[in-house]
Write a protein that holds these residues in place. Sequence first.
Motif, PDB file in Angstrom:
ATOM      1  N   ASP A 258       0.935  -0.934   0.104  1.00  0.00           N
ATOM      2  CA  ASP A 258       0.228   0.020   0.276  1.00  0.00           C
ATOM      3  C   ASP A 258       1.158   1.334   0.101  1.00  0.00           C
ATOM      4  O   ASP A 258       1.808   1.472   1.095  1.00  0.00           O
ATOM      5  CB  ASP A 258      -1.161   0.183   1.582  1.00  0.00           C
ATOM      6  N   ILE A 259       1.002   1.796  -0.887  1.00  0.00           N
ATOM      7  CA  ILE A 259       1.370   3.412  -1.419  1.00  0.00           C
ATOM      8  C   ILE A 259       0.428   4.444  -1.023  1.00  0.00           C
ATOM      9  O   ILE A 259       0.433   4.710  -2.234  1.00  0.00           O
ATOM     10  CB  ILE A 259       2.646   3.277  -2.307  1.00  0.00           C
ATOM     11  N   PRO A 260      -0.257   5.223   0.032  1.00  0.00           N
ATOM     12  CA  PRO A 260      -1.124   5.987  -0.385  1.00  0.00           C
ATOM     13  C   PRO A 260      -0.860   6.964  -0.636  1.00  0.00           C
ATOM     14  O   PRO A 260       0.521   7.474  -0.771  1.00  0.00           O
ATOM     15  CB  PRO A 260      -1.098   5.868   1.609  1.00  0.00           C
ATOM     16  N   SER A 261      -1.399   8.227  -1.550  1.00  0.00           N
ATOM     17  CA  SER A 261      -0.860   9.486  -2.019  1.00  0.00           C
ATOM     18  C   SER A 261      -2.043  10.470  -0.847  1.00  0.00           C
ATOM     19  O   SER A 261      -3.392   9.859  -0.794  1.00  0.00           O
ATOM     20  CB  SER A 261      -2.050   9.394  -3.724  1.00  0.00           C
ATOM     21  N   ILE A 262      -0.800  10.900  -0.218  1.00  0.00           N
ATOM     22  CA  ILE A 262      -1.421  11.547   0.463  1.00  0.00           C
ATOM     23  C   ILE A 262      -1.896  13.531  -0.230  1.00  0.00           C
ATOM     24  O   ILE A 262      -0.689  14.216  -0.925  1.00  0.00           O
ATOM     25  CB  ILE A 262      -0.075  11.887   1.272  1.00  0.00           C
ATOM     26  N   ILE A 263      -2.646  13.634   0.182  1.00  0.00           N
ATOM     27  CA  ILE A 263      -2.953  15.172  -0.428  1.00  0.00           C
ATOM     28  C   ILE A 263      -2.385  16.126   0.796  1.00  0.00           C
ATOM     29  O   ILE A 263      -2.874  16.181   2.938  1.00  0.00           O
ATOM     30  CB  ILE A 263      -3.917  15.917  -0.320  1.00  0.00           C
ATOM     31  N   GLU A 264      -1.098  17.083   1.392  1.00  0.00           N
ATOM     32  CA  GLU A 264      -0.890  18.072   2.317  1.00  0.00           C
ATOM     33  C   GLU A 264      -1.537  19.668   2.048  1.00  0.00           C
ATOM     34  O   GLU A 264      -1.094  19.837   0.838  1.00  0.00           O
ATOM     35  CB  GLU A 264       0.860  17.575   2.691  1.00  0.00           C
ATOM     36  N   ASN A 265      -1.427  20.556   2.579  1.00  0.00           N
ATOM     37  CA  ASN A 265      -1.599  21.521   2.667  1.00  0.00           C
ATOM     38  C   ASN A 265      -3.136  21.984   1.868  1.00  0.00           C
ATOM     39  O   ASN A 265      -2.249  23.005   1.136  1.00  0.00           O
ATOM     40  CB  ASN A 265       0.308  22.079   2.399  1.00  0.00           C
ATOM     41  N   GLY A 266      -4.181  21.490   1.616  1.00  0.00           N
ATOM     42  CA  GLY A 266      -4.825  21.364   0.830  1.00  0.00           C
ATOM     43  C   GLY A 266      -5.798  22.677   2.009  1.00  0.00           C
ATOM     44  O   GLY A 266      -5.579  23.258   3.052  1.00  0.00           O
ATOM     45  N   GLN A 267      -6.975  22.397   0.737  1.00  0.00           N
ATOM     46  CA  GLN A 267      -8.356  23.306   2.121  1.00  0.00           C
ATOM     47  C   GLN A 267      -9.173  22.649   2.188  1.00  0.00           C
ATOM     48  O   GLN A 267      -9.544  21.564   2.180  1.00  0.00           O
ATOM     49  CB  GLN A 267      -8.734  24.335   1.254  1.00  0.00           C
ATOM     50  N   THR A 268     -10.529  23.461   3.050  1.00  0.00           N
ATOM     51  CA  THR A 268     -11.720  22.484   2.897  1.00  0.00           C
ATOM     52  C   THR A 268     -12.717  23.525   2.668  1.00  0.00           C
ATOM     53  O   THR A 268     -12.150  25.000   2.696  1.00  0.00           O
ATOM     54  CB  THR A 268     -11.713  23.220   5.171  1.00  0.00           C
ATOM     55  N   PHE A 269     -13.978  22.971   2.495  1.00  0.00           N
ATOM     56  CA  PHE A 269     -14.654  23.746   1.620  1.00  0.00           C
ATOM     57  C   PHE A 269     -16.560  23.304   2.505  1.00  0.00           C
ATOM     58  O   PHE A 269     -16.337  22.252   3.126  1.00  0.00           O
ATOM     59  CB  PHE A 269     -14.895  22.601   0.386  1.00  0.00           C
ATOM     60  N   ASP A 270     -16.731  24.580   3.622  1.00  0.00           N
ATOM     61  CA  ASP A 270     -18.175  24.443   4.560  1.00  0.00           C
ATOM     62  C   ASP A 270     -18.901  24.505   3.906  1.00  0.00           C
ATOM     63  O   ASP A 270     -20.253  24.526   4.934  1.00  0.00           O
ATOM     64  CB  ASP A 270     -17.560  25.093   5.797  1.00  0.00           C
ATOM     65  N   LYS A 271     -19.151  24.250   2.488  1.00  0.00           N
ATOM     66  CA  LYS A 271     -20.981  23.912   1.822  1.00  0.00           C
ATOM     67  C   LYS A 271     -20.497  22.513   2.239  1.00  0.00           C
ATOM     68  O   LYS A 271     -20.233  22.234   1.425  1.00  0.00           O
ATOM     69  CB  LYS A 271     -20.879  24.932   0.943  1.00  0.00           C
ATOM     70  N   PRO A 272     -22.468  21.845   1.543  1.00  0.00           N
ATOM     71  CA  PRO A 272     -22.755  21.192   0.858  1.00  0.00           C
ATOM     72  C   PRO A 272     -22.079  20.515  -0.642  1.00  0.00           C
ATOM     73  O   PRO A 272     -21.881  21.551  -1.641  1.00  0.00           O
ATOM     74  CB  PRO A 272     -24.560  20.780   0.675  1.00  0.00           C
ATOM     75  N   ILE A 273     -21.608  19.629  -0.697  1.00  0.00           N
ATOM     76  CA  ILE A 273     -20.732  19.194  -2.216  1.00  0.00           C
ATOM     77  C   ILE A 273     -21.747  17.688  -2.376  1.00  0.00           C
ATOM     78  O   ILE A 273     -21.823  16.852  -1.869  1.00  0.00           O
ATOM     79  CB  ILE A 273     -19.606  18.542  -1.782  1.00  0.00           C
ATOM     80  N   PHE A 274     -22.272  18.211  -3.965  1.00  0.00           N
ATOM     81  CA  PHE A 274     -22.609  17.376  -4.808  1.00  0.00           C
ATOM     82  C   PHE A 274     -22.538  16.971  -6.127  1.00  0.00           C
ATOM     83  O   PHE A 274     -21.254  17.650  -6.485  1.00  0.00           O
ATOM     84  CB  PHE A 274     -24.255  17.768  -5.235  1.00  0.00           C
ATOM     85  N   LEU A 275     -21.970  15.322  -6.286  1.00  0.00           N
ATOM     86  CA  LEU A 275     -21.539  14.913  -7.267  1.00  0.00           C
ATOM     87  C   LEU A 275     -22.508  14.295  -7.966  1.00  0.00           C
ATOM     88  O   LEU A 275     -23.254  13.677  -8.133  1.00  0.00           O
ATOM     89  CB  LEU A 275     -19.916  13.989  -6.647  1.00  0.00           C
ATOM     90  N   LEU A 276     -22.312  14.531  -9.376  1.00  0.00           N
ATOM     91  CA  LEU A 276     -23.045  13.416 -10.425  1.00  0.00           C
ATOM     92  C   LEU A 276     -22.283  12.481 -10.850  1.00  0.00           C
ATOM     93  O   LEU A 276     -20.887  13.342 -11.757  1.00  0.00           O
ATOM     94  CB  LEU A 276     -23.942  15.034 -11.241  1.00  0.00           C
ATOM     95  N   LEU A 277     -22.716  11.259 -11.013  1.00  0.00           N
ATOM     96  CA  LEU A 277     -21.337  10.526 -11.912  1.00  0.00           C
ATOM     97  C   LEU A 277     -22.883   9.781 -12.491  1.00  0.00           C
ATOM     98  O   LEU A 277     -23.903   9.086 -11.806  1.00  0.00           O
ATOM     99  CB  LEU A 277     -21.116   9.545 -10.366  1.00  0.00           C
ATOM    100  N   ASN A 278     -22.395   8.966 -13.898  1.00  0.00           N
ATOM    101  CA  ASN A 278     -22.788   7.849 -14.759  1.00  0.00           C
ATOM    102  C   ASN A 278     -21.523   6.537 -14.657  1.00  0.00           C
ATOM    103  O   ASN A 278     -21.065   6.788 -14.021  1.00  0.00           O
ATOM    104  CB  ASN A 278     -23.591   8.545 -16.258  1.00  0.00           C
TER     105      ASN A 278
END
Length: 474
Positions: free
Chosen positions: A257-277
């Motif tokens: 297992d070699i995880p890909s890490i996010i560092e020094n990112g940001q937060t988003f405090d509003k609801p997020i909705f993703l559309l997939l098909n």
Amino acid sequence: MLNKAARLMKLFLVLMFAAAIVFPATVQAATENETNEIRYLLGNYHVSGITEDKLEGKTVEEMLALLDDPFTTYFTSEQRDQFLNAIENSFVGIGVRLGEDEDGLYISEVFPNMPADLAGLQRDDYITAINGSSVQGKSATDAVNSILGEENTSVRLTVKRGGDLLNISIQRGQVQVPIVVSKRFGQIGYIELSSFSSNGDKEFTKALEQMKADDIGALIIDLRDNGGGYIDTAKNIGANFIKQGVFVHTNDRNQKDIPSIIENGQTFDKPIFLLLNGNSASASEALAGALRDSANATIIGMNSFGKGSMQYMMNLTDGGMLKVTTVEYLTPKNNKVNHVGLKPDVEVYGSMPQMLAALQAAGLSDITIKFNKHHAAINDIDVSDPMPYKVEDGQLYVPSRTLAAMIGADVVWNSKDNTVDIIKGTKKQSYELTKKVVIQADSITYLNVAEFAKTFDTKWSQTGDSWILKVSTK
């Protein structure tokens, strides 16, 4: 050979997800040098763990067949360029999208400042001939193949505009299809991402920053039909929503297992909705899985494609390229994606119902759809989602799933009573399969809007060739 291949790896590797781009199954003969390089690379890096001795004496085509991996591919130099351009949504053409209806082939979209736009083609022009040859009986695919050609060559289109026939000559050129399209539905932000191109993260972040400055109340990210692209682009987009943590887990041929890490990112405090098909694949699934696991995003639509593997692109010394699967990835919470896909939190069938369901979930309560046989707009904002409908004996019929999505209701087929049931909270209305109430055609169940409005508050009208539907769920 080892040192040579190691140099190839060091100098030319690019980590990416394979986009849903298909090339002919027949493999053009690789050179002897390339065959040896491919044998080494597959035998040392392919996720299956296959070894070089198992590949000895085999052609490139035989080696690839032995892997049973459709995403490990050999490209000639020409195919490599086509593949990379496709990820960037870049190609040689005239810059239009085509549609097809009972009257023929028409132009559904003209990209700004592209050859067709500069030559004067307009949306809703009907194409009647290409280079003097009638398009009658030809499909949209046939027409596209006739229009495409070499850069700086010309194609002559005969188009019908109103009652006029126009002959327009267009010089083919490089066309850039937009990667990011952003819109606002009141306080709801909407970003459509069509590919994880090399610049897609910058374009996405620019659109998002503008929406944050406008203080949106919720965000919809549309990844439908996005087949993938570069993993770094997906990860950089994820960093807009994840401050610190795993983007994906990756398991190589040794199950490490070699995880890909996010560092020094940001937060988003509003609801997020993703559309997939079902065509949302690869990098789309990686981003969606990360945002659901780590940013509390809600997935709306259909089960995604299920391509949970990563490919490296390796340039070969004689000009070809090998794209080889090196790892399988899992979501931050170690959920499997490969051959499984992502199951939506809210399952919705159909393009327009999915869009409406996302807007409803994001808080849009007053919805007006204006549509004709070519185009649709929600609250005066053009959308690419098709809006099928029928008019019989002066009555308007709209897909039952679309009507249900407009009011935030569910639609159920009642096989016992042979009815279509619309259910919203404690309110339920059943519609019998009679000609004046329900029409079934092209695998779609259409419901008479007048009958629907007897139970659910809906207004409708006609203006010219367009229809307007209005609902309020306040």
